[in-house]
Design an enzyme around this catalytic site. Structure first.
Site, PDB file in Angstrom:
ATOM      1  N   PRO A  88      86.252   0.878  58.658  1.00 10.33           N
ATOM      2  CG  PRO A  88      84.631   1.893  57.335  1.00 10.33           C
ATOM      3  CD  PRO A  88      85.917   1.137  57.259  1.00 10.33           C
ATOM      4  CD  GLU A 115      81.399   1.986  49.290  1.00 12.04           C
ATOM      5  OE1 GLU A 115      81.721   3.084  48.785  1.00 12.04           O
ATOM      6  OE2 GLU A 115      80.980   1.872  50.459  1.00 12.04           O
ATOM      7  NE  ARG A 157     105.191   6.726  70.518  1.00 15.09           N
ATOM      8  CZ  ARG A 157     104.928   6.712  71.836  1.00 15.09           C
ATOM      9  NH1 ARG A 157     104.116   5.800  72.325  1.00 15.09           N
ATOM     10  NH2 ARG A 157     105.468   7.602  72.642  1.00 15.09           N
ATOM     11  CG  ASP A 172     103.356   7.127  75.396  1.00 12.43           C
ATOM     12  OD1 ASP A 172     104.054   8.156  75.509  1.00 12.43           O
ATOM     13  OD2 ASP A 172     103.603   6.201  74.608  1.00 12.43           O
TER      14      ASP A 172
HETATM   15  N1  LIG Z   1      90.623   2.114  59.927  1.00 16.20           N
HETATM   16  C1  LIG Z   1      89.823   2.783  59.425  1.00 16.20           C
HETATM   17  C2  LIG Z   1      88.831   3.682  58.908  1.00 16.20           C
HETATM   18  C3  LIG Z   1      88.300   3.847  57.617  1.00 16.20           C
HETATM   19  C4  LIG Z   1      88.533   3.073  56.380  1.00 16.20           C
HETATM   20  C5  LIG Z   1      89.452   2.037  56.370  1.00 16.20           C
HETATM   21  C6  LIG Z   1      89.622   1.269  55.235  1.00 16.20           C
HETATM   22  C7  LIG Z   1      88.840   1.535  54.099  1.00 16.20           C
HETATM   23  C8  LIG Z   1      88.742   0.925  52.826  1.00 16.20           C
HETATM   24  C9  LIG Z   1      87.786   1.638  52.098  1.00 16.20           C
HETATM   25  N2  LIG Z   1      87.324   2.627  52.889  1.00 16.20           N
HETATM   26  C10 LIG Z   1      86.273   3.568  52.471  1.00 16.20           C
HETATM   27  C11 LIG Z   1      84.952   3.199  53.094  1.00 16.20           C
HETATM   28  C12 LIG Z   1      84.594   1.875  53.225  1.00 16.20           C
HETATM   29  C13 LIG Z   1      83.341   1.563  53.781  1.00 16.20           C
HETATM   30  N3  LIG Z   1      82.491   2.533  54.183  1.00 16.20           N
HETATM   31  C14 LIG Z   1      82.854   3.824  54.046  1.00 16.20           C
HETATM   32  C15 LIG Z   1      84.091   4.179  53.488  1.00 16.20           C
HETATM   33  C16 LIG Z   1      87.918   2.596  54.112  1.00 16.20           C
HETATM   34  C17 LIG Z   1      87.768   3.378  55.241  1.00 16.20           C
HETATM   35  N4  LIG Z   1      87.423   4.872  57.662  1.00 16.20           N
HETATM   36  N5  LIG Z   1      87.387   5.346  58.916  1.00 16.20           N
HETATM   37  C18 LIG Z   1      88.218   4.654  59.712  1.00 16.20           C
HETATM   38  N6  LIG Z   1      88.428   4.858  61.066  1.00 16.20           N
END
Ligand SMILES: N#Cc1c(-c2ccc3ccn(Cc4ccncc4)c3c2)n[nH]c1N
Length: 246
Positions: A88, A115, A157, A172
């Protein structure tokens, strides 16, 4: 292109066996290898996580299993992959990045859970290969597997011969070129009338110039409504160039 995915939920990646990516694998255009991270966790319970240093909620993925997995995978291929880490807190995954990654011969995706992965793993492999921390959007998921499905489809794609009609991705939304940074306009197909709703006359005219202009105007209208931020970013010269071309 070779794609490796390391995950504690291999079954989550089953969708890579169907549709566009599945067909590309069957044709040999994509070599997709899914790895269960727990194969490199050697204790009795195949433990892949532990409590965070410094305290705080949740668990962190241990570095040792990732290190053994990535060492083995990197040693098994030719050259160096790009390691793509869904998180994230990553850089936005964009069509531009999808285009860049589609030109790479080998991608290794490391979807985590809990996490996230111990930072030292990113540092270790960042010293050795190109590591990209990438986010698919401003919302929080429970892990990285769904982002991998999104990114693999967006990249696959774009590979030559994967999409049936080569033109399919040239117009696109977000595709570079004359319509760069505009959303796609509406699309229609038969029947000519459905529940009392017809087709825009211009699309039935057979006049390609008028149709192209109508599509450009509809794309602009939809972008202005749904993504006004892209309008500011759009290069007016691109519209002039498109206008001159139609
Ligand atoms: N790309 C992407 C993502 C993720 C994502 C991706 C990998 C992981 C691994 C673990 N977590 C859970 C987590 C970890 C830390 N903080 C909050 C939640 C993930 C979330 N959440 N939202 C996105 N756009």
């Amino acid at each position: 292109m070779r794609l490796d995915v390391v995950t504690i939920f291999p079954e989550y990646l089953e969708p890579l066996n169907v549709s566009l990516v599945g067909k590309a694998r069957a044709r040999g255009q994509l070599d997709v290898r899914i790895h269960d991270l727990r194969e490199w966790a050697h204790d009795k319970h195949n433990t892949v996580d532990d409590t965070p240093y410094g305290g705080g909620p949740g668990m962190v993925m241990k570095p040792e299993p990732w290190g053994e997995a990535l060492d083995e995978i990197l040693a098994s291929g030719d050259g160096e992959p790009v390691i793509v880490v869904p998180t994230p807190s990553g850089a936005p995954f964009t069509q531009q990045l999808a285009v860049e990654l589609s030109a790479k011969p080998w991608l290794v995706f490391t979807p985590a859970r809990y996490e996230g992965i111990d930072r030292r793993v990113i540092e270790e492999y960042g010293d050795r290969v190109d590591v990209r921390e990438v986010s698919i959007g401003d919302y929080v998921l429970a892990g990285g597997e769904a982002p991998v499905l999104v990114m693999v489809e967006a990249v696959a794609r774009l590979l030559p011969g994967v999409l049936g009609n080569a033109a399919s991705h040239q117009d696109d939304s977000f595709a570079p070129g004359a319509m760069a940074d505009l959303l796609e306009g509406p699309v229609y197909t038969k029947p000519p009338e459905w529940r009392g709703r017809g087709i825009p006359e211009v699309l039935l005219s057979g006049h390609h110039g008028k149709i192209a202009r109508w599509r450009r105007d509809e794309a602009f209208r939809r972008t202005d409504r749904n993504r006004p931020d892209l309008i500011e970013r759009a290069d007016p010269a691109a519209f002039d160039k498109h206008d001159r071309a139609i």
